[in-house]
Design a protein around this motif. Structure first.
Motif, PDB file in Angstrom:
ATOM      1  N   PHE A   8     -20.181  51.748 111.183  1.00  0.00           N
ATOM      2  CA  PHE A   8     -19.712  50.359 111.045  1.00  0.00           C
ATOM      3  C   PHE A   8     -20.088  49.806 109.685  1.00  0.00           C
ATOM      4  O   PHE A   8     -21.071  50.217 109.081  1.00  0.00           O
ATOM      5  CB  PHE A   8     -20.366  49.451 112.085  1.00  0.00           C
ATOM      6  CG  PHE A   8     -20.277  49.948 113.483  1.00  0.00           C
ATOM      7  CD1 PHE A   8     -19.048  50.145 114.074  1.00  0.00           C
ATOM      8  CD2 PHE A   8     -21.422  50.213 114.213  1.00  0.00           C
ATOM      9  CE1 PHE A   8     -18.969  50.597 115.365  1.00  0.00           C
ATOM     10  CE2 PHE A   8     -21.338  50.665 115.509  1.00  0.00           C
ATOM     11  CZ  PHE A   8     -20.108  50.858 116.084  1.00  0.00           C
ATOM     12  N   PHE A  12     -21.250  44.327 111.635  1.00  0.00           N
ATOM     13  CA  PHE A  12     -20.057  44.230 112.478  1.00  0.00           C
ATOM     14  C   PHE A  12     -20.189  45.030 113.780  1.00  0.00           C
ATOM     15  O   PHE A  12     -19.330  44.926 114.641  1.00  0.00           O
ATOM     16  CB  PHE A  12     -18.825  44.716 111.707  1.00  0.00           C
ATOM     17  CG  PHE A  12     -18.285  43.687 110.753  1.00  0.00           C
ATOM     18  CD1 PHE A  12     -17.226  42.877 111.108  1.00  0.00           C
ATOM     19  CD2 PHE A  12     -18.846  43.527 109.496  1.00  0.00           C
ATOM     20  CE1 PHE A  12     -16.740  41.935 110.237  1.00  0.00           C
ATOM     21  CE2 PHE A  12     -18.374  42.585 108.614  1.00  0.00           C
ATOM     22  CZ  PHE A  12     -17.314  41.780 108.990  1.00  0.00           C
ATOM     23  N   GLY A  13     -21.278  45.825 113.899  1.00  0.00           N
ATOM     24  CA  GLY A  13     -21.433  46.707 115.053  1.00  0.00           C
ATOM     25  C   GLY A  13     -21.323  45.996 116.386  1.00  0.00           C
ATOM     26  O   GLY A  13     -20.647  46.449 117.302  1.00  0.00           O
ATOM     27  N   MET A  16     -17.862  45.431 118.000  1.00  0.00           N
ATOM     28  CA  MET A  16     -17.016  46.588 118.302  1.00  0.00           C
ATOM     29  C   MET A  16     -17.045  46.899 119.801  1.00  0.00           C
ATOM     30  O   MET A  16     -18.004  46.566 120.488  1.00  0.00           O
ATOM     31  CB  MET A  16     -17.511  47.802 117.513  1.00  0.00           C
ATOM     32  CG  MET A  16     -17.390  47.637 116.019  1.00  0.00           C
ATOM     33  SD  MET A  16     -15.659  47.486 115.563  1.00  0.00           S
ATOM     34  CE  MET A  16     -15.809  46.899 113.887  1.00  0.00           C
ATOM     35  N   PRO A  17     -15.988  47.555 120.335  1.00  0.00           N
ATOM     36  CA  PRO A  17     -15.998  47.927 121.756  1.00  0.00           C
ATOM     37  C   PRO A  17     -17.157  48.876 122.056  1.00  0.00           C
ATOM     38  O   PRO A  17     -17.618  49.602 121.184  1.00  0.00           O
ATOM     39  CB  PRO A  17     -14.655  48.643 121.952  1.00  0.00           C
ATOM     40  CG  PRO A  17     -13.873  48.414 120.736  1.00  0.00           C
ATOM     41  CD  PRO A  17     -14.784  47.998 119.645  1.00  0.00           C
ATOM     42  N   TYR A  20     -16.756  52.558 121.118  1.00  0.00           N
ATOM     43  CA  TYR A  20     -16.917  52.831 119.689  1.00  0.00           C
ATOM     44  C   TYR A  20     -18.405  52.874 119.321  1.00  0.00           C
ATOM     45  O   TYR A  20     -18.869  53.766 118.605  1.00  0.00           O
ATOM     46  CB  TYR A  20     -16.173  51.749 118.892  1.00  0.00           C
ATOM     47  CG  TYR A  20     -15.986  52.034 117.426  1.00  0.00           C
ATOM     48  CD1 TYR A  20     -16.461  53.196 116.831  1.00  0.00           C
ATOM     49  CD2 TYR A  20     -15.312  51.123 116.604  1.00  0.00           C
ATOM     50  CE1 TYR A  20     -16.279  53.453 115.483  1.00  0.00           C
ATOM     51  CE2 TYR A  20     -15.129  51.367 115.259  1.00  0.00           C
ATOM     52  CZ  TYR A  20     -15.618  52.526 114.703  1.00  0.00           C
ATOM     53  OH  TYR A  20     -15.441  52.759 113.376  1.00  0.00           O
ATOM     54  N   ARG A  21     -19.190  51.931 119.865  1.00  0.00           N
ATOM     55  CA  ARG A  21     -20.620  51.918 119.552  1.00  0.00           C
ATOM     56  C   ARG A  21     -21.297  53.186 120.081  1.00  0.00           C
ATOM     57  O   ARG A  21     -22.114  53.797 119.395  1.00  0.00           O
ATOM     58  CB  ARG A  21     -21.271  50.664 120.153  1.00  0.00           C
ATOM     59  CG  ARG A  21     -21.112  49.447 119.247  1.00  0.00           C
ATOM     60  CD  ARG A  21     -21.830  48.255 119.808  1.00  0.00           C
ATOM     61  NE  ARG A  21     -20.990  47.546 120.768  1.00  0.00           N
ATOM     62  CZ  ARG A  21     -21.349  47.221 121.995  1.00  0.00           C
ATOM     63  NH1 ARG A  21     -22.529  47.546 122.437  1.00  0.00           N
ATOM     64  NH2 ARG A  21     -20.515  46.580 122.787  1.00  0.00           N
TER      65      ARG A  21
END
Lengths: 294, 107
Positions: A8, A12-13, A16-17, A20-21
């Motif tokens: 990321f 912005f982490g 995120m969905p 994604y993380r």
């Protein structure tokens, strides 16, 4: 094309969905993962619209787990069922227009070589039997004759599953299908023989009822394609819709077909054996010591 | 209502086979929790199903019955399963993946 492209932008982490993380923190990127650890890390394949119980999905999933460096891999596909899943993974996917996949992959592999030199960048083509043996036949064979350095994987379901069950070049002789009511009149194409004639350094057949074998075959094929030349894997991935196999019997069918006409076979050129033994530590391909003279 | 796979922790945690995790065609669906059986005194961890990803093909049932011969997996109606793992409640850690089990989905 480095480990950073999956991370990321700082800060912005949290937006995120979750998937994604998880992928960034617990995905296979930059680690050595294997089939035996599956279930304890986040796989790069995500949810996809392929049919429930499809053996092709199982094979694609195992292939994605087996890629030696997933962060440095680009997959290429074409029209057909397979691309519905291959495109839903966290690695770049290039869609070759129908039948163009091996031509697209040739340019891609050469471009990556020019841009990144000796850094390993793998190109893997995964397409169906129709895209590879019928419509993309010329481009597939020419890429092998030109000794392009990438892996070609045929997802052989022996039918055009996506368009209603027409016969393909890889359908068996006499097979009756919804759109081939009189049965196929010609023999199944010998793509394995053609791959050997065209000069592939590694040719293998595999059935996805043995995950560890699928893993070892894909790893070898990708590593040989990196160093030596074209490699070809032909995988039996039954279509449980067109061949009317109940989903819970798909693996039973894999066993039957493997014992009948899809036995595991592997061809490795001498040059490829040398590369595996010396560059990647495959001890079984080291030259055997000469016998003592009696 | 529809069927999803359900793994019996008590049978699964007596073995260390993990075959169903390798044969599921859906990614990130059958996951493995190394600590699942240990809190009830069993030797190994257990596999579990993320029910929101399961498509109900029952391949894992065939694998568990015929290849592993443990008979730990059954297809059950989604509102009949007591505690369910959902993707949003699953956390990964090194060499493990654990889920906070939610109450059954009703309706």
């Amino acid at each position: 094309m480095s480990l950073d492209y999956v991370k990321f932008t700082p800060g912005f982490g949290k937006f995120m969905p979750k998937e994604y993380r998880d992928m960034v923190d617990f995905g296979p990127f930059g680690k050595k993962t294997s089939v035996s650890q599956v279930g304890t890390f986040k796989e790069i394949l995500e949810e996809h619209p392929m049919c429930a119980g499809c053996a092709m999905t199982l094979f694609i999933r195992l292939a994605m787990i087996a890629f030696p460096n997933p962060e440095d891999t680009i997959t290429v596909g074409t029209a057909g069922c397979g691309r519905l899943a291959i495109s839903q993974a966290a690695i770049p996917f290039v869609y070759g227009n129908y039948g163009d996949q091996n031509g697209v992959a040739s340019g891609l592999a050469r471009g990556l070589k020019l841009r990144f030199g000796d850094k390993p960048k793998d190109v893997v083509v995964m397409a169906g039997d129709g895209g590879m043996a019928d419509i993309g036949f010329a481009q597939t064979l020419h890429s092998w004759f030109r000794k392009e350095k990438f892996t070609t994987i045929m997802l052989d379901n022996e039918v055009y599953g996506n368009t209603g069950g027409q016969e393909s070049g890889m359908t068996n002789k006499g097979q009756v299908l919804k759109m081939a009511p009189l049965g196929k009149k010609f023999e199944k194409m010998d793509m394995l023989g053609m791959a050997k004639v065209a000069g592939c350094a590694y040719v293998a057949t595999v059935v996805p009822n043995n995950p560890r074998r699928v893993e070892s075959v894909i790893k070898k094929a990708v590593l040989i394609a990196r160093e030596v030349g074209p490699t070809y894997i032909q995988a039996y991935t039954s279509c449980n819709i067109e061949y009317a196999i109940p989903t819970e019997k798909v693996l039973e069918d894999c066993n039957v077909v493997e014992n009948d006409r899809y036995k595991f076979s592997e061809y490795i050129s001498d040059e490829a054996k040398e590369a595996l033994a010396h560059l990647y530590g495959y001890k079984e391909y080291l030259p055997k010591p000469a016998k003592a003279i009696e | 209502m529809y069927l999803v796979a359900h793994i019996d922790t008590e049978i699964c945690a007596n073995t260390s086979c993990k075959l169903c995790t390798q044969f599921c065609p859906e990614a990130n669906t059958i996951l493995y929790n190394n600590n699942a059986g240990k809190d009830i005194g069993l030797k190994y961890g257990s596999a579990y199903v993320a029910v929101d990803r399961c498509k109900g093909c029952a391949q894992c049932v065939w694998v568990c019955d015929n290849m592993a011969k443990h008979n730990a997996i059954k297809m059950e109606m989604i509102d009949q399963i007591g505690d369910q793992a959902l993707t949003e409640n699953i956390t990964y850690s090194e060499k493990n993946s654990t889920a906070i089990l939610a109450s059954p989905i009703r309706g």
